[in-house]
Design a protein around this motif. Structure first.
Motif: not given
Length: 409
Positions: A327-333, A351-359
């Motif tokens: 459900g979570i995606l993060s990055t710092a550059v 709040r990523l969906s399961q499909a969004g998480y897999a993508t």
């Protein structure tokens, strides 16, 4: 005492906007809970323009703008902010706190990078099957013999610097907890505040994972209470072998694709921060490295360990830390340039969906495309144009940094 050196050893069109194809409703097979930032090293180091900013990131902004935070300042005048003051769970990006605290302690002589750390203690901070193989890869990289995900010789030791390398280079959760113990959580939080990240929400990763695999009731449990519960479970894990065995047996159940909603609910209550706090820390590190301040130089070197050499004129280096939980995606550059300029980009999606998480897991870390935006003004303009189009209760800001007040000086 050994010296620090001895201790260390024309405008073009914006990229086309594309929407990712529908993903199967499964969790990434190689990482039940966490996708380490180097789980797919080719994704991290690729310069391929097919890694469009839009493939994952812009589709998230456009489809669920309320679940996205962005802070972007390339140091040349392009500035974008969206939800940057909202606290969101940040997954492994929290490990930046451990890194800067370690660098400060080394610079101040409180810890030597060659100080030994027990492999047995490293083992006791690890829950097998929960890091996508990050620990085994770090053992391989350091020449540590191991049996599966455990050290073959638990009576041995490693130099403390390998914990930091494993944590940043392989996103090894157990290494982060070892540094949590070695440095002390209160010390880590205090140092984080000096770097622009005040009142950090710091917890044991193992404690958090044990809350998940033991099905601890988490509804309505706040960060402080959750930290306490996690610490209790972690202490039990260290002292009760039968509990360790039961916890390990629970991992396949807790990690099953059918348990995604439970996983995502758990992750949503994990350590949280704002994109601006993370950006402040990353900028402090980059600027300090440019000024040759010892702890910042050390921290920046870790962040740049496995990032690509882009061959951009004037670019001295670029560091990154990615994170992904269900459900979570993060990055710092961050970037640093030969003229003393620095840049920073932080993105957090919740709040990523399961499909969004897999993508997202298949697409590779966000640090790649955001780094491209930091070094290529055409990509920065494309990102700004897309964010500006978002219609949301909080209007995004995009423009020249001299036209807005919320920007580093």
């Amino acid at each position: 005492m050994a010296s620090a050196a001895e201790r260390d050893g024309g405008r073009l069109p914006a990229p086309p906007r594309t929407r990712p194809s529908a993903a199967p409703s499964i969790a990434p097979p190689f990482a039940p809970f966490i996708l380490p930032s180097t789980a797919q090293k080719t994704a991290l180091t690729s310069n391929d323009s097919r890694h469009s900013i839009n493939d994952t990131w812009l589709s998230c902004i456009q489809e669920s703008p309320g679940d996205v935070s962005l802070y972007f300042d390339d140091g040349r005048g392009n500035f974008i902010t969206h939800g940057s003051q909202l606290r969101r769970p940040i997954a492994s990006t929290v490990k930046l706190l451990h890194l800067v605290a370690f660098a400060e302690e080394v610079a101040e002589g409180r810890i030597g990078i060659r100080d030994p750390f027990s492999l047995a203690s490293w083992d006791l901070n690890h829950l097998p099957g929960t890091d996508g193989g990050a620990r085994a890869r770090s053992f391989d990289a350091f020449g540590i013999r191991h049996e599966g995900e455990r050290a073959a010789d638990p009576q041995g030791s490693v130099p403390a610097v390998q914990l930091a390398k494993a944590m940043i280079g392989f996103s090894d959760n157990s290494a982060a907890d070892c540094l949590h113990d070695l440095l002390g959580p209160s010390r880590i939080v205090r140092i984080g505040a000096r770097y622009g990240w005040p009142e950090a929400d710091l917890r044991s990763v193992l404690g958090e994972l044990l809350l998940l695999v033991t099905d601890a009731p988490l509804e309505g449990v706040g960060p402080a209470e959750r930290r306490r519960l996690g610490d209790e479970l972690r202490q039990r894990y260290a002292t009760d072998e039968s509990f360790r065995v039961r916890a390990a047996h629970r991992v396949p159940v807790a990690a099953a694709p059918t348990a995604y909603e439970r996983q995502a609910h758990w992750a949503a209550g994990g350590p949280a921060a704002t994109a601006r706090q993370i950006a402040d820390l990353m900028t402090t590190v980059a600027r300090g490295a440019v000024r040759a301040e010892e702890p910042k130089q050390l921290a920046q070197r870790f962040l740049e360990m496995q990032t690509p050499r882009l061959g951009v004129p004037g670019l001295v280096g670029s560091g990154a830390k990615d994170g992904i939980f269900p459900g979570i995606l993060s990055t710092a550059v961050n970037t640093r340039w030969s003229d003393g300029r620095t840049g920073v980009a932080v993105a957090v999606v919740s709040r990523l969906s399961q499909a969004g998480y897999a993508t997202a897991a298949r697409s590779g870390p966000l640090s790649g495309p955001l780094r491209r935006a930091l070094v290529d003004e055409r990509w920065a303009r494309g990102l700004a144009a897309a964010v500006t189009e978002v219609k949301d209760t909080e209007s995004p800001v995009a423009g020249r940094s001299d036209e807005v007040g919320d920007v580093y000086r």
